[in-house]
Design an enzyme around this catalytic site. Structure first.
Site, PDB file in Angstrom:
ATOM      1  N   HIS A  69      39.411  47.724  38.929  1.00 38.01           N
ATOM      2  CA  HIS A  69      38.904  46.516  38.773  1.00 38.01           C
ATOM      3  C   HIS A  69      38.803  46.055  40.331  1.00 38.01           C
ATOM      4  O   HIS A  69      39.423  46.535  41.100  1.00 38.01           O
ATOM      5  CB  HIS A  69      40.237  45.802  38.261  1.00 38.01           C
ATOM      6  CG  HIS A  69      40.303  44.085  38.386  1.00 38.01           C
ATOM      7  ND1 HIS A  69      39.110  43.454  38.074  1.00 38.01           N
ATOM      8  CD2 HIS A  69      41.105  43.425  38.775  1.00 38.01           C
ATOM      9  CE1 HIS A  69      39.178  42.148  38.331  1.00 38.01           C
ATOM     10  NE2 HIS A  69      40.449  42.076  38.848  1.00 38.01           N
TER      11      HIS A  69
ATOM     12  N   ASN B  32      35.787  39.242  42.966  1.00 37.12           N
ATOM     13  CA  ASN B  32      36.475  39.338  41.993  1.00 37.12           C
ATOM     14  C   ASN B  32      35.926  38.614  40.841  1.00 37.12           C
ATOM     15  O   ASN B  32      35.970  37.336  40.677  1.00 37.12           O
ATOM     16  CB  ASN B  32      38.133  39.178  42.023  1.00 37.12           C
ATOM     17  CG  ASN B  32      38.779  39.450  40.847  1.00 37.12           C
ATOM     18  OD1 ASN B  32      38.278  39.656  39.841  1.00 37.12           O
ATOM     19  ND2 ASN B  32      40.164  39.272  41.001  1.00 37.12           N
TER      20      ASN B  32
ATOM     21  N   CYS C 230      41.845  39.504  33.866  1.00 35.45           N
ATOM     22  CA  CYS C 230      41.062  40.447  34.566  1.00 35.45           C
ATOM     23  C   CYS C 230      40.921  41.747  33.946  1.00 35.45           C
ATOM     24  O   CYS C 230      40.344  42.766  33.929  1.00 35.45           O
ATOM     25  CB  CYS C 230      41.573  40.762  36.059  1.00 35.45           C
ATOM     26  SG  CYS C 230      41.412  39.258  37.186  1.00 35.45           S
TER      27      CYS C 230
HETATM   28  N1  COA Z   1      41.097  32.128  55.253  1.00 34.82           N
HETATM   29  C1  COA Z   1      42.097  32.147  56.447  1.00 34.82           C
HETATM   30  N2  COA Z   1      43.196  32.145  56.430  1.00 34.82           N
HETATM   31  C2  COA Z   1      43.763  32.177  55.098  1.00 34.82           C
HETATM   32  C3  COA Z   1      43.287  32.080  53.941  1.00 34.82           C
HETATM   33  C4  COA Z   1      41.797  32.167  53.815  1.00 34.82           C
HETATM   34  N3  COA Z   1      40.810  32.162  53.148  1.00 34.82           N
HETATM   35  N4  COA Z   1      44.000  32.390  52.997  1.00 34.82           N
HETATM   36  C5  COA Z   1      45.354  32.350  53.350  1.00 34.82           C
HETATM   37  N5  COA Z   1      45.091  32.286  54.934  1.00 34.82           N
HETATM   38  C6  COA Z   1      46.103  32.295  55.815  1.00 34.82           C
HETATM   39  C7  COA Z   1      47.612  31.605  55.377  1.00 34.82           C
HETATM   40  O1  COA Z   1      47.607  30.346  55.281  1.00 34.82           O
HETATM   41  C8  COA Z   1      48.597  32.046  56.177  1.00 34.82           C
HETATM   42  O2  COA Z   1      48.614  31.735  57.193  1.00 34.82           O
HETATM   43  P1  COA Z   1      49.973  31.285  58.081  1.00 34.82           P
HETATM   44  O3  COA Z   1      50.601  32.806  58.250  1.00 34.82           O
HETATM   45  O4  COA Z   1      49.547  30.709  59.294  1.00 34.82           O
HETATM   46  O5  COA Z   1      50.813  30.492  57.076  1.00 34.82           O
HETATM   47  C9  COA Z   1      47.931  33.639  56.323  1.00 34.82           C
HETATM   48  O6  COA Z   1      46.683  33.667  56.071  1.00 34.82           O
HETATM   49  C10 COA Z   1      48.741  34.817  55.609  1.00 34.82           C
HETATM   50  O7  COA Z   1      48.471  34.410  54.099  1.00 34.82           O
HETATM   51  P2  COA Z   1      48.949  35.174  52.758  1.00 34.82           P
HETATM   52  O8  COA Z   1      48.891  34.483  51.449  1.00 34.82           O
HETATM   53  O9  COA Z   1      50.382  35.709  53.132  1.00 34.82           O
HETATM   54  O10 COA Z   1      47.906  36.264  52.985  1.00 34.82           O
HETATM   55  P3  COA Z   1      48.114  37.902  52.553  1.00 34.82           P
HETATM   56  O11 COA Z   1      48.319  38.940  53.569  1.00 34.82           O
HETATM   57  O12 COA Z   1      49.313  38.169  51.414  1.00 34.82           O
HETATM   58  O13 COA Z   1      46.803  38.035  51.596  1.00 34.82           O
HETATM   59  C11 COA Z   1      45.693  37.953  49.779  1.00 34.82           C
HETATM   60  C12 COA Z   1      46.235  37.221  50.851  1.00 34.82           C
HETATM   61  C13 COA Z   1      45.172  36.879  48.652  1.00 34.82           C
HETATM   62  C14 COA Z   1      44.368  38.728  50.253  1.00 34.82           C
HETATM   63  C15 COA Z   1      46.558  39.077  49.219  1.00 34.82           C
HETATM   64  O14 COA Z   1      47.823  38.531  48.824  1.00 34.82           O
HETATM   65  C16 COA Z   1      46.080  39.807  47.816  1.00 34.82           C
HETATM   66  O15 COA Z   1      44.969  40.524  48.182  1.00 34.82           O
HETATM   67  N6  COA Z   1      46.670  39.663  46.869  1.00 34.82           N
HETATM   68  C17 COA Z   1      46.422  40.340  45.660  1.00 34.82           C
HETATM   69  C18 COA Z   1      45.412  39.224  45.040  1.00 34.82           C
HETATM   70  C19 COA Z   1      44.783  40.044  43.805  1.00 34.82           C
HETATM   71  O16 COA Z   1      44.316  41.053  43.746  1.00 34.82           O
HETATM   72  N7  COA Z   1      44.491  39.057  42.779  1.00 34.82           N
HETATM   73  C20 COA Z   1      43.743  39.277  41.488  1.00 34.82           C
HETATM   74  C21 COA Z   1      44.517  40.031  40.856  1.00 34.82           C
HETATM   75  S1  COA Z   1      43.494  40.243  39.439  1.00 34.82           S
END
Ligand code: COA
Length: 325
Positions: A252, A282, A114
């Site tokens: 980004h 993204n 990215c």
């Molecule tokens: N739809 C519904 N539920 C979802 C899901 C989706 N698409 N993806 C994950 N979940 C659930 C998980 O299973 C988990 O459920 P549980 O609590 O019952 O186990 C819950 O949501 C929380 O999951 P988690 O992965 O801990 O969520 P989070 O709060 O960390 O958010 C992201 C996830 C990806 C949105 C967040 O971590 C993020 O934005 N990270 C940075 C990603 C990024 O910027 N990447 C690119 C960089 S170039």
């Protein structure tokens, strides 16, 4: 005296097919409200078969050249940042070269996930300053829809396809006044020891090709907030500028929460931060030039304004750039 790199034009391309969160939720165990709440994403574009990185990159490059009032004859270097090249070789940049009808110079692909576009700007600027090129296309073009794991709802809802490009033109540097136009500075970083928090588990060189994107979202989030803040401070300090000097932040487009945190750090009002993540999701290396192109095209970003670009991605890679438009 060194030439400077004028950002002469920008352009973008998005695939025709738009996929809403609700449409994704028909095949993935997710919901519009979960995706919007955690990321700000409402929809993304997904490429059709013919919309490869080369196809979309060439379209974005054409738009950037037109915006700059330039032609393929003005181009002598093409840098294409992608994690989803059409082929292992030739470089996707050279497919674009052929498509545009560029007859001289050179081109290559750049892999920095990215952060690829910021890396590309840095290399393009260095080529111009080293007098190895006078007209550089820097392109970010990605088809992440082809490397998403549809069984992993934590990642497959976050990405989209598209391409963005800028045309850099060598400008005379006649002294301090001119040194304050075009690309003022770029700052690129990497930490290979963090390679396992965001990666693709395959490639053409692997026995189990082609691979899918794997991410530890929480870890990426944690590093993103710290590293991007550092990169932004670094860019301002290198130019003796203050936060209040920045007219626009073009970040980004990975996650609305990270974007808002960066805007707050710079004490910029929300309307000075360019946001496309809601509509594009993204698009990795394409996200910054696509956002830049949109804000230039609709007249928000104007000539003479100071624009701060930043990105972070797999590698871990991150960086920033300050540009006087
Ligand atoms: N739809 C519904 N539920 C979802 C899901 C989706 N698409 N993806 C994950 N979940 C659930 C998980 O299973 C988990 O459920 P549980 O609590 O019952 O186990 C819950 O949501 C929380 O999951 P988690 O992965 O801990 O969520 P989070 O709060 O960390 O958010 C992201 C996830 C990806 C949105 C967040 O971590 C993020 O934005 N990270 C940075 C990603 C990024 O910027 N990447 C690119 C960089 S170039």
């Amino acid at each position: 005296m060194l030439p400077c790199s004028i950002l002469a034009g920008c352009g973008g391309y998005l695939p025709e097919r738009v996929v809403s969160n609700d449409e994704l939720a028909r095949t993935v165990d997710t919901s519009d409200s979960w995706i919007q709440e955690r990321t700000g994403i409402r929809q993304r574009h997904f490429a059709a078969r013919h919309e490869t990185s080369a196809f979309m990159g060439a379209a974005a490059a054409r738009a950037a050249l037109a915006d700059a009032g330039a032609t393929p004859d003005d181009v002598d270097a093409i840098i294409l940042a992608t994690s989803t090249p059409d082929q292992a070789f030739p470089a996707t940049a050279l497919r674009v070269q052929a498509d545009l009808g560029v007859k001289r110079g050179f081109g290559f692909d750049l892999s920095a996930a990215c952060t690829g576009f910021i890396y590309g700007l840095s290399v393009g600027d260095a080529l111009i300053k080293a007098r190895q090129a006078t007209g550089v296309l820097v392109i970010g073009s990605e088809v992440y829809s082809r490397i998403l794991n549809w069984q992993d709802r934590g990642t497959c809802v976050l990405f989209g396809d598209g391409a963005g490009a800028v045309f850099l033109r060598a400008g005379a540097d006649d002294g301090p006044a001119n040194r304050r136009q075009g690309i003022l500075s770029t700052h690129i970083h990497a930490q290979g020891t963090l390679g396992d928090i965001l990666y693709v588990d395959g490639a053409v060189g692997q026995p189990d090709k082609p691979g899918h994107l794997v991410m530890n979202g929480r870890e990426v989030f944690r590093h993103a907030v710290t590293r991007l803040a550092e990169a932004v401070d670094e860019a301002l300090a290198a130019n003796g500028l203050a936060r209040s000097d920045v007219d626009w932040l073009v970040p980004h487009q990975a996650n609305r929460r990270i974007i808002d945190a960066m805007g707050r750090k710079l004490e910029l009002p929300a309307e000075r931060v360019v946001v496309t993540v809601d509509r594009h999701a993204n698009t990795s290396a394409a996200s910054v030039p696509l956002a830049l192109a949109e804000a230039c095209r609709d007249g928000r970003i104007r000539k003479g304004q100071l624009v701060l670009l930043e990105a972070l991605g797999g590698g871990l890679t991150w960086g920033s750039a300050l540009v006087r438009m």
